[in-house]
Design an enzyme around this catalytic site. Structure first.
Site, PDB file in Angstrom:
ATOM      1  N   CYS A  61       0.824  -1.209   0.000  1.00  0.00           N
ATOM      2  CA  CYS A  61       0.000   0.000   0.000  1.00  0.00           C
ATOM      3  C   CYS A  61       0.859   1.262   0.000  1.00  0.00           C
ATOM      4  O   CYS A  61       0.505   2.254  -0.652  1.00  0.00           O
ATOM      5  CB  CYS A  61      -0.951  -0.004   1.196  1.00  0.00           C
ATOM      6  N   ALA A  64       1.970   1.677  -3.526  1.00  0.00           N
ATOM      7  CA  ALA A  64       0.851   2.131  -4.352  1.00  0.00           C
ATOM      8  C   ALA A  64       0.519   3.597  -4.087  1.00  0.00           C
ATOM      9  O   ALA A  64       0.322   4.382  -5.023  1.00  0.00           O
ATOM     10  CB  ALA A  64      -0.378   1.254  -4.099  1.00  0.00           C
ATOM     11  N   GLU A  65       0.465   3.981  -2.826  1.00  0.00           N
ATOM     12  CA  GLU A  65       0.123   5.367  -2.506  1.00  0.00           C
ATOM     13  C   GLU A  65       1.208   6.320  -2.974  1.00  0.00           C
ATOM     14  O   GLU A  65       0.923   7.417  -3.456  1.00  0.00           O
ATOM     15  CB  GLU A  65      -0.135   5.543  -1.013  1.00  0.00           C
ATOM     16  N   THR A  66       2.448   5.911  -2.858  1.00  0.00           N
ATOM     17  CA  THR A  66       3.547   6.746  -3.338  1.00  0.00           C
ATOM     18  C   THR A  66       3.417   6.994  -4.838  1.00  0.00           C
ATOM     19  O   THR A  66       3.500   8.135  -5.298  1.00  0.00           O
ATOM     20  CB  THR A  66       4.897   6.074  -3.012  1.00  0.00           C
ATOM     21  N   SER A  69       0.161   9.115  -5.666  1.00  0.00           N
ATOM     22  CA  SER A  69       0.272  10.500  -5.213  1.00  0.00           C
ATOM     23  C   SER A  69       1.245  11.292  -6.075  1.00  0.00           C
ATOM     24  O   SER A  69       0.993  12.453  -6.397  1.00  0.00           O
ATOM     25  CB  SER A  69       0.702  10.543  -3.745  1.00  0.00           C
TER      26      SER A  69
END
Length: 143
Positions: A61, A64-66, A69
């Protein structure tokens, strides 16, 4: 503004705006490719495992968020900011060693929201995780 009428930062310039010593560095995330529509990065399994020695779902996660974003940030570059509002992930299989690769593909790059699908694979190309991240995009605060 269309991508053809603005200049996106180089990968080196992009990395310069990510604070050193942050989670990206701690997780060992290395960027391979970065554009609003598609981003690719790798991350080692070692150091990012849960107690059973497998890749931690939270690490997938983080990757993925990196990616999502930064894709949203590039979409509003320069002068904008991206703030994560939602992430969900389905973990399909585990990994116990090597590098994993995250590939983020834009689903929607809008004026207020950006969404990316992120697929995390192992070195054999097997899908480990499918995630979706949505970011609120807005102008960066003045001063």
């Amino acid at each position: 503004m269309s991508e053809s009428t603005r200049s996106l930062p180089s990968l080196e310039e992009l990395l310069a705006v990510i604070p050193g010593g942050g989670l990206v560095e701690r997780m060992g995330i290395e960027f391979v490719e970065a554009a609003p529509e598609r981003l690719v990065a790798t991350m080692p399994v070692e150091g990012n495992t849960q107690v059973a020695g497998l890749l931690h779902g939270g690490a997938s996660c983080v990757l993925a968020e990196t990616l999502g974003s930064i894709g949203a940030l590039l979409h509003v570059w320069p002068g904008g900011q991206a703030l994560g509002t939602d992430i969900n992930a389905t973990h399909h299989r585990s990994a116990s060693s090597g590098l994993v690769t995250g590939t983020a593909t834009a689903i929607s790059l809008g004026r207020t929201l950006c969404s990316h699908e992120v697929v995390v694979t192992d070195e054999a190309g097997r899908r480990l995780c499918t995630a979706r991240i949505t970011n609120l995009v807005r102008p960066a605060p003045a001063g």
